[in-house]
Design a protein around this motif. Structure first.
Motif, PDB file in Angstrom:
ATOM      1  N   VAL A   1      -7.639   8.826 -10.599  1.00  0.00           N
ATOM      2  CA  VAL A   1      -7.176  10.094 -10.035  1.00  0.00           C
ATOM      3  C   VAL A   1      -6.244   9.848  -8.853  1.00  0.00           C
ATOM      4  N   ASP A   2      -6.647   8.921  -7.980  1.00  0.00           N
ATOM      5  CA  ASP A   2      -5.803   8.606  -6.817  1.00  0.00           C
ATOM      6  C   ASP A   2      -4.445   8.062  -7.255  1.00  0.00           C
ATOM      7  N   LEU A   3      -4.436   7.252  -8.318  1.00  0.00           N
ATOM      8  CA  LEU A   3      -3.177   6.690  -8.812  1.00  0.00           C
ATOM      9  C   LEU A   3      -2.253   7.792  -9.316  1.00  0.00           C
TER      10      LEU A   3
ATOM     11  N   SER B   1      15.088   0.987 -11.542  1.00  0.00           N
ATOM     12  CA  SER B   1      16.216   1.799 -11.080  1.00  0.00           C
ATOM     13  C   SER B   1      15.785   2.876 -10.085  1.00  0.00           C
ATOM     14  N   ASP B   2      14.482   3.147  -9.995  1.00  0.00           N
ATOM     15  CA  ASP B   2      13.978   4.102  -9.000  1.00  0.00           C
ATOM     16  C   ASP B   2      12.586   3.626  -8.581  1.00  0.00           C
ATOM     17  N   PHE B   3      12.499   3.075  -7.369  1.00  0.00           N
ATOM     18  CA  PHE B   3      11.237   2.499  -6.903  1.00  0.00           C
ATOM     19  C   PHE B   3      10.183   3.562  -6.576  1.00  0.00           C
ATOM     20  N   ALA B   4      10.611   4.807  -6.438  1.00  0.00           N
ATOM     21  CA  ALA B   4       9.661   5.874  -6.158  1.00  0.00           C
ATOM     22  C   ALA B   4       8.998   6.403  -7.426  1.00  0.00           C
ATOM     23  N   ALA B   5       9.514   6.012  -8.588  1.00  0.00           N
ATOM     24  CA  ALA B   5       9.046   6.593  -9.848  1.00  0.00           C
ATOM     25  C   ALA B   5       7.909   5.809 -10.485  1.00  0.00           C
ATOM     26  N   ILE B   6       7.496   4.669  -9.900  1.00  0.00           N
ATOM     27  CA  ILE B   6       6.448   3.825 -10.489  1.00  0.00           C
ATOM     28  C   ILE B   6       5.416   3.485  -9.418  1.00  0.00           C
ATOM     29  N   LYS B   7       4.138   3.661  -9.751  1.00  0.00           N
ATOM     30  CA  LYS B   7       3.042   3.283  -8.867  1.00  0.00           C
ATOM     31  C   LYS B   7       2.089   2.349  -9.620  1.00  0.00           C
ATOM     32  N   LEU B   8       1.360   1.514  -8.856  1.00  0.00           N
ATOM     33  CA  LEU B   8       0.467   0.524  -9.440  1.00  0.00           C
ATOM     34  C   LEU B   8      -0.961   0.734  -8.953  1.00  0.00           C
TER      35      LEU B   8
ATOM     36  N   LEU C   1       7.170  -1.649  -4.765  1.00  0.00           N
ATOM     37  CA  LEU C   1       6.379  -0.687  -5.516  1.00  0.00           C
ATOM     38  C   LEU C   1       5.085  -0.397  -4.765  1.00  0.00           C
ATOM     39  N   GLY C   2       4.759   0.867  -4.636  1.00  0.00           N
ATOM     40  CA  GLY C   2       3.543   1.252  -3.934  1.00  0.00           C
ATOM     41  C   GLY C   2       2.316   1.128  -4.826  1.00  0.00           C
ATOM     42  N   TYR C   3       1.183   0.731  -4.235  1.00  0.00           N
ATOM     43  CA  TYR C   3      -0.047   0.613  -5.018  1.00  0.00           C
ATOM     44  C   TYR C   3      -1.175   1.406  -4.380  1.00  0.00           C
TER      45      TYR C   3
ATOM     46  N   ALA D   1       0.841  -1.201   0.000  1.00  0.00           N
ATOM     47  CA  ALA D   1       0.000   0.000   0.000  1.00  0.00           C
ATOM     48  C   ALA D   1       0.872   1.246   0.000  1.00  0.00           C
ATOM     49  N   ASN D   2       0.494   2.212  -0.784  1.00  0.00           N
ATOM     50  CA  ASN D   2       1.362   3.378  -0.956  1.00  0.00           C
ATOM     51  C   ASN D   2       1.587   4.141   0.349  1.00  0.00           C
ATOM     52  N   ASP D   3       0.661   4.031   1.271  1.00  0.00           N
ATOM     53  CA  ASP D   3       0.822   4.734   2.547  1.00  0.00           C
ATOM     54  C   ASP D   3       1.986   4.185   3.360  1.00  0.00           C
TER      55      ASP D   3
END
Length: 388
Positions: free
Chosen positions: A261-263, A375-382, A240-242, A231-233
């Protein structure tokens, strides 16, 4: 008096004869000089033409001999031309060029590369680097350097130091083995290089696309779906955060567009400017029907040729290797993949001709080395299709 006149006339005749002889010799000398100058000028022109030829026609002097020699190797196995080029032959695992394979000529290799870039995979939006080593290291600074306020008399306090993360992306061997009959190869009308480029590009593109999404990193690139998603929180580096849709296996019935929108806003502002959506066709079919609170479609198709469709203003990459909408599936990815995913590859490709293993056909064993990883785990969300 008469004798004096005769002597004077004789002297005049001698002078005229001498002048005539001198002028004749001078003319012969002048002609000889002009001939030699013309020959010298011809030699200089020839030397200038030879010295200027490589610069004026580099493609003709460099690529065409390789292309002709490579075509002869593909059609009949004649590698004399490739051996003569010397610098163009490299062995993959042995000291014998015929066993290790030959570098593909630049024209065919560029054709394969252009097809791979056009294929619907993360390659088209990820960071692609060419390397000569067996691995590529990425250094990521995922903590900001600390800062603080101070006045003229107070002691400055120590601030936080940046934290560097080293990510190593190993290169793996990707191979394809198309085959053709020898009779077809003997037909001069058959474009063997074009056929080979098309078959190799198709195999490589499909294999790469699957690995960049779901590869486990063992003998192949590691895909974005192989990492744990949280979970992204409570997101932390290395996963990876979702964002959840709020409904198991589907979008929310009441407000399906809210999840999109939340994504988008779960991704940091520094990444959103260069972000893209990634999903397969089935998911895209469901998303493009969504409307906002004012009844406007979130999805918009562009009229410009080659431009991708956009969702909430961000480009959409249709990648069929993404999972379908299902319970707990992360069917949509959103992020800055130029920062978030790196593909490392060697720029050359090799071909080994095998006329024995698949008689009466000739088999071609094509190989290249490719690696890929987040290469950057903060740059991708699911987007996860789950209640929470």
């Amino acid at each position: 008096m008469h004798d004096i006149d005769c002597k004077s006339a004789a002297k005049t005749t001698d002078v005229k004869a001498a002048m005539t002889g001198f002028l004749s010799e001078f003319k012969n000398f002048q002609t000889d000089i002009q001939t030699r100058l013309m020959e010298q000028e011809s030699r200089l022109t020839m030397m200038q033409t030879k010295s200027a030829r490589p610069a004026l026609s580099a493609a003709a002097e460099v690529e065409v001999p390789h292309q002709k020699a490579f075509a002869a190797y593909l059609r009949s196995g004649d590698d004399d031309g490739l051996r003569a080029l010397g610098v163009e032959e490299k062995g993959m695992s042995t000291q014998v060029s015929a066993e290790g394979g030959y570098l593909v000529d630049p024209q065919t290799s560029a054709t394969v590369q252009s097809v791979l870039l056009g294929a619907a995979s993360l390659r088209s939006i990820a960071n692609v680097v060419n390397v000569e080593a067996s691995a590529f290291d990425v250094l990521v600074d995922h903590n900001d350097t600390g800062a603080g306020w101070s006045d003229e008399t107070a002691n400055a306090s120590e601030t936080g130091a940046p934290q560097l993360e080293r990510i190593s992306i190993p290169l793996h061997e990707l191979s394809a083995m198309p085959k053709a009959s020898q009779r077809l190869l003997d037909d001069s009308a058959f474009d063997v290089e074009g056929w080979l480029a098309g078959r190799i590009a198709d195999k490589f593109a499909r294999a790469e696309s699957v690995s960049f999404i779901a590869g486990d990193g063992v003998g192949k690139p590691r895909g974005i779906m192989s990492y744990a998603n949280v979970a992204n929180d409570v997101w932390a580096w290395g996963s990876l955060g979702y964002v959840a849709t709020g409904t198991d296996g589907d979008f929310s019935i009441a407000d399906p567009a809210d999840a999109i929108v939340d994504l988008v806003y779960s991704l940091g502002a520094q990444y959103r400017a260069n972000a893209s959506f990634v999903m397969n066709s089935k998911t895209a079919g469901a998303v493009r029907k969504m409307k906002d609170a004012d009844g406007r479609f979130l999805w918009s198709d562009t009229l410009a040729a080659g431009e991708p469709a956009r969702l909430m203003g961000y480009p959409v990459l249709i990648c069929e290797d993404m999972p379908d909408i299902a319970l707990d599936a992360t069917a949509i990815a959103f992020g800055d993949f130029a920062n978030g995913y790196t593909i490392a590859e060697r720029p050359d490709m090799r071909i080994l001709r095998d006329p024995f293993s698949a008689k009466p056909n000739v088999q071609f064993f094509a190989t290249k080395r490719v690696g890929g990883d987040v290469s950057d785990f903060a740059a991708i969300k699911l987007l996860k299709f789950a209640a929470n």
